[in-house]
Structure formats: structure tokens, C-alpha cells
Design a protein around this motif. Sequence first.
Motif, short mmCIF file in Angstrom:
data_model
loop_
_atom_site.label_atom_id
_atom_site.label_comp_id
_atom_site.label_asym_id
_atom_site.label_seq_id
_atom_site.Cartn_x
_atom_site.Cartn_y
_atom_site.Cartn_z
N GLU A 1 0.73 18.24 10.29
CA GLU A 1 0.37 17.02 9.57
C GLU A 1 -0.36 17.34 8.28
O GLU A 1 -0.08 16.75 7.22
CB GLU A 1 -0.49 16.13 10.48
N ALA A 2 -1.29 18.29 8.34
CA ALA A 2 -2.03 18.68 7.13
C ALA A 2 -1.09 19.30 6.10
O ALA A 2 -1.21 19.05 4.89
CB ALA A 2 -3.14 19.66 7.50
N GLY B 1 7.16 12.58 6.54
CA GLY B 1 5.89 11.89 6.68
C GLY B 1 5.12 12.34 7.89
O GLY B 1 5.01 13.51 8.19
N ASN B 2 4.58 11.36 8.64
CA ASN B 2 3.83 11.68 9.85
C ASN B 2 4.65 11.45 11.11
O ASN B 2 4.11 11.22 12.18
CB ASN B 2 2.54 10.84 9.90
N GLU C 1 2.15 18.74 5.72
CA GLU C 1 3.01 17.71 5.12
C GLU C 1 2.27 16.91 4.06
O GLU C 1 2.84 16.55 3.03
CB GLU C 1 3.58 16.80 6.20
N LYS C 2 1.01 16.61 4.31
CA LYS C 2 0.22 15.88 3.32
C LYS C 2 0.13 16.68 2.02
O LYS C 2 0.23 16.12 0.93
CB LYS C 2 -1.17 15.59 3.87
N ARG C 3 -0.05 17.99 2.15
CA ARG C 3 -0.14 18.84 0.96
C ARG C 3 1.19 18.90 0.21
O ARG C 3 1.23 19.16 -1.00
CB ARG C 3 -0.56 20.26 1.36
N CYS C 4 2.31 18.68 0.92
CA CYS C 4 3.64 18.81 0.33
C CYS C 4 4.14 17.55 -0.37
O CYS C 4 5.19 17.58 -1.01
CB CYS C 4 4.66 19.18 1.41
N ARG C 5 3.44 16.43 -0.24
CA ARG C 5 4.00 15.16 -0.69
C ARG C 5 4.39 15.16 -2.16
O ARG C 5 5.46 14.71 -2.54
CB ARG C 5 3.02 14.03 -0.39
#
Length: 427
Positions: free
Chosen positions: A22-23, A3-4, A25-29
Motif C-alpha cells: 500500500e505504501a 490503487g488500494n 503504491e501511494k509513492r507510485c501514483r
Amino acid sequence: MGGNHTVTAFFHFSERVEALAEAAEKRCRGAFDRIEEIQAYNQQKILHAFQEQRIGGSHLTDTTGYGYDDRGRDALDQVFATAVGAEDALFRAGFASGTHAITVALFGVLRPGDVMLSVSGRPYDTLEEVIGLRGEGNGSLKDFGVEYRQLELREDGRFDLPAIAAACRGVKLCYIQRSRGYSLRPSFTVEEIAEVCRTAKEANPDCIVMVDNCYGEFSQKVEPVQVGADIMMGSLIKNAGGGIAQSGGYIAGRHDLVELCAYRLTSPGTGRELGCSLGQNRALYMGLFHAPTVTGEAMKVSCFANALFEELGYQVYPAVDDTRADIISAICLQDKERLCAFCRGIQAGAPVDSFVTPEPCPMPGYEDEVIMAAGAFTMGSSIELSADAPIREPFAVWFQGGLNYATGKIGILKAAEEVLKVNGQTA
């Protein structure tokens, strides 16, 4: 998934690198969710196989000498066969590497005058001398009178099924390398391998379909031998050993073919009955038990690496949302300096030998100098955080491993910092 959660509790990165992380990880969710679902399925599958084979404490003990009646070793063969849907398997510490397991399989099933057809292009570098594409008089398949043929992939990196149908007539062995090796073509899913199996068998029912499954184990819910492949091979210091096995490899598939391979592993007549476990049974059982979870973690690290370096503007393979068929990522870093910088960062993020600086050098079995970063508990273990590449165009690095996402992520961020320094940017 991570996550973050902050990455700066013990390791400090620039605001830019943290923002990129952070960007990424958001793309990997979405990809992480898919990986974790496969991870859970395969982990339950392994537990079921252990219970199906009634593994007990006595199986974890070891033998010396010839290894006759090593019930732990023999039961482990069957646990792996059950887990991957094979008739039989050899899951042994006696294989020196994945290349050794593949070599044993090739020499096990091929005879003088037979034809081996690679339908996935040129095989991995370390197999070139095994086949006889390089070197003379060293005991290669060519030396023993086995003919080698090769089909190239289509321009999009996929199988040329009509060409395979035509070429398989009259050949003994149809060979598939699942992983991309040192190329930028896609790694192959089990669904694509199934298409080749159907095509080859329709053209030549007697053709043996063999799959080099290195790096691909437990990346999907089924394995190549469950979709039509006759035999597959791999290494235990990659996915199937779960980061615990200290050595070894496996061969799995049709019972008659596995028996032939056992005669090459030891000797004709004795086959699988020989080979003491020398204190390795417990580690092999534990490694196999953890393998699906560790493989899933490595896939998540690989996915994050590609997302982050795509944010930095580099071409990556596979794309973040592509179906993954193995644990490997390829990142095109454009020149030798960035390539070496990436490897320095991976080494700096390792739990072992983090203070060492990797440098390109000659390696046995490779034509070009190779740089390898691997601060691993087991030497050469590529299920652990590692990266390597031959020093040649297109100056891509092949990254794999990470025993867990939390620490693998740190290695990727350190690699990003090192590349940014080469670019003259403040990390």
C-alpha cells in the motif's frame, strides 16, 4: 493503476507485505499517471500507423516457401516504420532474438577495416562474442577485420560528450546501448541519445549512429531514430511484440541502411523479398498493436517493484520518480541467497510454470552462471513477468515485464516474501 485494491482475494500475504504494498503504491501514483499518459499517446500512434498503411484482413494471411509478394509481411514493415518515425523497417519473425537483430545490423553496415565505437561502455554479455571481445575464430566482427573501440561513461553513468566528439572522428559506427544491461548505470532517455547524435554528427557527419533499443520501445513518446539515430534494433519478445509475438526482431531507420541489413538477414540480391511469414502475420500485427499498452503495464510493475523494495531497504535503479527510458528495474539484493529468493518469488507469481524452482546454471553467450525466472507463454519473453541475473557482484537482479499490472504486482509481492524468509523474518 491498482490503487488500494486488495491483493488477498486469491493470494494471501502477511500484514507487513500488504502494508508495504500500500505504501509503495501511494509513492507510485505520480509515476503511474505519467506512464499512463505516454501509454495512451503511443497506443493512438500505433492505431494511426495501422490506418495510414490501410491494413486490411488480407494482410493477416500468410505465405510459405520463399515468401515472394508477402503483402502482409511488407505492409507490417511499413506500419512499424510509420509508428516509430523511421524511413524504413524490417519487422520480421525471421530474427531469432534481439541479439540476432543487432548482429544482422552490425554485419549489414560494417565492412573490413571499419571502426566500431561503443560510447556506452561495454555492451551486453551476448554481444561480446559477436564483436570478438570473447571467443576466437567463430565469425565475429574481429575475425572479419572490424576494429572495436570503447568509451567509458562518466562516473555518474552519463555520456562523456567531449570524449565522444574526439573519438568519433574517423570511425564508421557510433554504437549506443540504450538499456542498462547487467550494470547499474542509468538507461538512456531519447533526449540523452539525441545529444550523442548531435555530438557525433558534428564531429563526423559520415558516422552512423546505431542504437540497441531493446527494452526501450514505447517507454517514451519518441524513438531514437526520431532524434538523430540512423538505425535502431530490438526484439519482438520484448516491448515491440506486445506479449503476443512468438519470435522475431526488428531493424528500423534510414532506408539505405535497412536495405543493407536485409541483405545480411537473407542474402545479397534477394534481401527483404525473401522470408515467408509461416502463420505469424496475425500474431505480429496484434502484438505490435498491443505493444504500447503492454509496455506501459510493464513499466508500472517495474515502478512498483522498485518502490516496494526501497521500502524494504534495498538500493534500486531507477528511483521511483525518475524518468523511465525502458522497462527494466535493477534491485541490489546484496548476496546470492536473496537474489535466488527473489527469482523464486517471481517464478511463483507467473501464469506458466509457477511450480518450477529456478536455479543458477551456465547459459549460452554468458560468461557467468545465470539465474532466470520466467513463467512465460513465450519462452524467454522479457515483456512477460521475468527476472534474471548473472551470479556475480553486486548480486543485483534485473527485473522486467508484466503483461498487466494486476498480476505483475502479485509476482513482486511473492518475491518480497521470499526475500523476507531469507532474512529470517516472518512473511
